[in-house]
Design a protein around this motif. Sequence first.
Motif, mmCIF file in Angstrom:
data_model
loop_
_atom_site.group_PDB
_atom_site.id
_atom_site.type_symbol
_atom_site.label_atom_id
_atom_site.label_comp_id
_atom_site.label_asym_id
_atom_site.label_seq_id
_atom_site.Cartn_x
_atom_site.Cartn_y
_atom_site.Cartn_z
ATOM 1 N N GLU A 18 0.833 -1.210 0.000
ATOM 2 C CA GLU A 18 0.000 0.000 0.000
ATOM 3 C C GLU A 18 0.867 1.259 0.000
ATOM 4 O O GLU A 18 0.550 2.246 -0.673
ATOM 5 C CB GLU A 18 -0.918 -0.014 1.225
ATOM 6 C CG GLU A 18 -2.009 -1.077 1.137
ATOM 7 C CD GLU A 18 -2.871 -1.132 2.387
ATOM 8 O OE1 GLU A 18 -2.563 -0.382 3.330
ATOM 9 O OE2 GLU A 18 -3.824 -1.925 2.416
ATOM 10 N N ALA A 19 1.973 1.221 0.737
ATOM 11 C CA ALA A 19 2.870 2.375 0.765
ATOM 12 C C ALA A 19 3.497 2.617 -0.609
ATOM 13 O O ALA A 19 3.596 3.759 -1.067
ATOM 14 C CB ALA A 19 3.953 2.151 1.811
ATOM 15 N N LEU A 20 3.895 1.550 -1.270
ATOM 16 C CA LEU A 20 4.486 1.693 -2.608
ATOM 17 C C LEU A 20 3.471 2.262 -3.589
ATOM 18 O O LEU A 20 3.800 3.099 -4.441
ATOM 19 C CB LEU A 20 5.004 0.333 -3.090
ATOM 20 C CG LEU A 20 6.302 -0.131 -2.427
ATOM 21 C CD1 LEU A 20 6.512 -1.632 -2.643
ATOM 22 C CD2 LEU A 20 7.491 0.655 -2.983
ATOM 23 N N ASP A 21 2.247 1.817 -3.461
ATOM 24 C CA ASP A 21 1.191 2.344 -4.327
ATOM 25 C C ASP A 21 1.004 3.845 -4.089
ATOM 26 O O ASP A 21 0.864 4.627 -5.031
ATOM 27 C CB ASP A 21 -0.111 1.572 -4.066
ATOM 28 C CG ASP A 21 -1.227 2.007 -4.998
ATOM 29 O OD1 ASP A 21 -1.004 2.014 -6.213
ATOM 30 O OD2 ASP A 21 -2.310 2.354 -4.497
ATOM 31 N N ALA A 22 1.026 4.241 -2.814
ATOM 32 C CA ALA A 22 0.872 5.659 -2.477
ATOM 33 C C ALA A 22 2.073 6.485 -2.947
ATOM 34 O O ALA A 22 1.958 7.701 -3.143
ATOM 35 C CB ALA A 22 0.693 5.808 -0.974
ATOM 36 N N LEU A 23 3.213 5.825 -3.132
ATOM 37 C CA LEU A 23 4.428 6.520 -3.572
ATOM 38 C C LEU A 23 4.595 6.474 -5.096
ATOM 39 O O LEU A 23 5.690 6.654 -5.622
ATOM 40 C CB LEU A 23 5.654 5.886 -2.887
ATOM 41 C CG LEU A 23 5.748 6.173 -1.373
ATOM 42 C CD1 LEU A 23 6.769 5.244 -0.724
ATOM 43 C CD2 LEU A 23 6.108 7.630 -1.137
ATOM 44 N N ASP A 24 3.485 6.202 -5.792
ATOM 45 C CA ASP A 24 3.437 6.272 -7.258
ATOM 46 C C ASP A 24 4.185 5.145 -7.958
ATOM 47 O O ASP A 24 4.683 5.327 -9.098
ATOM 48 C CB ASP A 24 3.954 7.620 -7.775
ATOM 49 C CG ASP A 24 3.045 8.770 -7.354
ATOM 50 O OD1 ASP A 24 1.833 8.512 -7.209
ATOM 51 O OD2 ASP A 24 3.545 9.883 -7.157
ATOM 52 N N ALA A 25 4.292 3.996 -7.316
ATOM 53 C CA ALA A 25 4.834 2.840 -8.032
ATOM 54 C C ALA A 25 3.880 2.485 -9.166
ATOM 55 O O ALA A 25 2.655 2.482 -9.000
ATOM 56 C CB ALA A 25 4.990 1.660 -7.086
ATOM 57 N N LEU A 26 4.436 2.181 -10.329
ATOM 58 C CA LEU A 26 3.607 1.806 -11.475
ATOM 59 C C LEU A 26 3.057 0.400 -11.327
ATOM 60 O O LEU A 26 2.008 0.058 -11.861
ATOM 61 C CB LEU A 26 4.440 1.904 -12.759
ATOM 62 C CG LEU A 26 4.986 3.303 -13.071
ATOM 63 C CD1 LEU A 26 5.916 3.240 -14.275
ATOM 64 C CD2 LEU A 26 3.852 4.294 -13.316
ATOM 65 N N SER A 27 3.798 -0.441 -10.631
ATOM 66 C CA SER A 27 3.342 -1.803 -10.356
ATOM 67 C C SER A 27 4.081 -2.317 -9.134
ATOM 68 O O SER A 27 5.166 -1.823 -8.802
ATOM 69 C CB SER A 27 3.611 -2.727 -11.559
ATOM 70 O OG SER A 27 5.006 -2.915 -11.728
ATOM 71 N N VAL A 28 3.472 -3.295 -8.471
ATOM 72 C CA VAL A 28 4.098 -3.956 -7.329
ATOM 73 C C VAL A 28 3.862 -5.453 -7.477
ATOM 74 O O VAL A 28 2.717 -5.891 -7.641
ATOM 75 C CB VAL A 28 3.498 -3.473 -5.987
ATOM 76 C CG1 VAL A 28 4.165 -4.207 -4.823
ATOM 77 C CG2 VAL A 28 3.653 -1.969 -5.827
ATOM 78 N N SER A 29 4.914 -6.226 -7.462
ATOM 79 C CA SER A 29 4.763 -7.685 -7.511
ATOM 80 C C SER A 29 5.433 -8.285 -6.289
ATOM 81 O O SER A 29 6.438 -7.767 -5.789
ATOM 82 C CB SER A 29 5.377 -8.254 -8.792
ATOM 83 O OG SER A 29 6.760 -7.967 -8.856
ATOM 84 N N VAL A 30 4.846 -9.368 -5.808
ATOM 85 C CA VAL A 30 5.355 -10.052 -4.610
ATOM 86 C C VAL A 30 5.689 -11.487 -4.988
ATOM 87 O O VAL A 30 4.839 -12.200 -5.538
ATOM 88 C CB VAL A 30 4.305 -10.033 -3.481
ATOM 89 C CG1 VAL A 30 4.860 -10.711 -2.228
ATOM 90 C CG2 VAL A 30 3.882 -8.598 -3.164
ATOM 91 N N GLU A 31 6.911 -11.894 -4.708
ATOM 92 C CA GLU A 31 7.378 -13.238 -5.059
ATOM 93 C C GLU A 31 7.943 -13.914 -3.829
ATOM 94 O O GLU A 31 8.336 -13.254 -2.867
ATOM 95 C CB GLU A 31 8.473 -13.140 -6.132
ATOM 96 C CG GLU A 31 8.097 -12.316 -7.351
ATOM 97 C CD GLU A 31 9.317 -11.921 -8.174
ATOM 98 O OE1 GLU A 31 10.446 -12.210 -7.718
ATOM 99 O OE2 GLU A 31 9.137 -11.318 -9.244
ATOM 100 N N ASP A 32 8.007 -15.229 -3.876
ATOM 101 C CA ASP A 32 8.650 -15.992 -2.806
ATOM 102 C C ASP A 32 10.163 -15.751 -2.892
ATOM 103 O O ASP A 32 10.812 -16.119 -3.879
ATOM 104 C CB ASP A 32 8.339 -17.478 -2.984
ATOM 105 C CG ASP A 32 8.900 -18.320 -1.844
ATOM 106 O OD1 ASP A 32 9.562 -17.760 -0.947
ATOM 107 O OD2 ASP A 32 8.675 -19.543 -1.857
ATOM 108 N N THR A 37 14.593 -22.792 -4.054
ATOM 109 C CA THR A 37 15.501 -23.243 -2.999
ATOM 110 C C THR A 37 14.754 -24.275 -2.150
ATOM 111 O O THR A 37 13.518 -24.395 -2.236
ATOM 112 C CB THR A 37 15.951 -22.089 -2.087
ATOM 113 O OG1 THR A 37 14.850 -21.723 -1.229
ATOM 114 C CG2 THR A 37 16.389 -20.883 -2.900
ATOM 115 N N PRO A 38 15.462 -25.017 -1.291
ATOM 116 C CA PRO A 38 14.764 -25.996 -0.429
ATOM 117 C C PRO A 38 13.727 -25.354 0.486
ATOM 118 O O PRO A 38 12.832 -26.032 0.984
ATOM 119 C CB PRO A 38 15.916 -26.617 0.379
ATOM 120 C CG PRO A 38 17.119 -26.454 -0.502
ATOM 121 C CD PRO A 38 16.933 -25.133 -1.192
ATOM 122 N N ALA A 39 13.827 -24.034 0.728
ATOM 123 C CA ALA A 39 12.879 -23.354 1.620
ATOM 124 C C ALA A 39 11.654 -22.829 0.885
ATOM 125 O O ALA A 39 10.804 -22.176 1.488
ATOM 126 C CB ALA A 39 13.590 -22.194 2.318
#
Length: 296
Positions: A18-32, A37-39
């Motif tokens: 949400e903070a990145l969106d408010a800071l005008d990020a064009l996109s936000v992606s979340v990855e593992d 890796t084994p984890a």
Amino acid sequence: MFELILLAPVDEIETLSEALDALDALSVSVEDADAQTPAEQALFGEPGMPPPKAGWERSRVVSLFASEALARDAASVLTAQDFFAGCQLVAIQAVPEQDWVRLTQSQFTPVEITPEFWIVPTWHEPPEQAKQLIRLDPGLAFGTGTHPTTRMCLRWIAGQGAANKPLARVLDYGCGSGILAIGAAKFGAVDIDAVDIDEAAVESTRANAEANHVTLNAGLPDKAVGAYQTVLANILATPLKVLAPLLCSHVQKGGSLVLAGILERQADELKAAYQPYCQLQVLDQEEGWILMGARF
């Protein structure tokens, strides 16, 4: 374009996004952050159901900014926040210029359903051994032939054609791109209704049918009327269970019901949901997914 790359614990993903969106990020992606890796952790969810977890224990959050200055300003603001204490700034880096169209196309190559039946994007030449094919490009609607559930459905359709078992009147419920309905048409079905709750999927089905020179009736679910020799539904386990009475009501005596979008561990749940109407059996399996069906 510049990427701002962060590491974050699961509890801060929502706040950080949400903070990145408010800071005008064009996109936000979340990855593992532990992918490959084994984890690595697998997270599966279904439409209409709450997610099993908000995210991975360690997530890699990648946001895109129009300029390096904007990315650095965002990093400066974020690192000053209390919630950033458990997070980590990994990098701010330029995104290399690429031919994104060509890059996307390179990810989609012809898909073999059987040695003679292929799904082929329009920018590819058909394989020499292809005697039957569907022309299909990735789009907004689900179903490109690359997922095991779609491949198993199409193999079943091709198998009916090879065995001279007429598909006759066909209902494709949750048609997405229309790939199953088009496949049925390619293997002899003559009266096909393809329905979906998503109007974009309906339009996609019509366009793909026209591109493949097949005739079918695409529309919203109220387009499904009467009994069908073949009922196909490649959705997911939860909606398939909810739809059991409706789907079974559309299968005529002597007809076939074919269901996909089901994980191996969900087989008993589906059998129980359909037990009042038919005896579901596992017809095929691939990469942890199963195809189930019944004769009426």
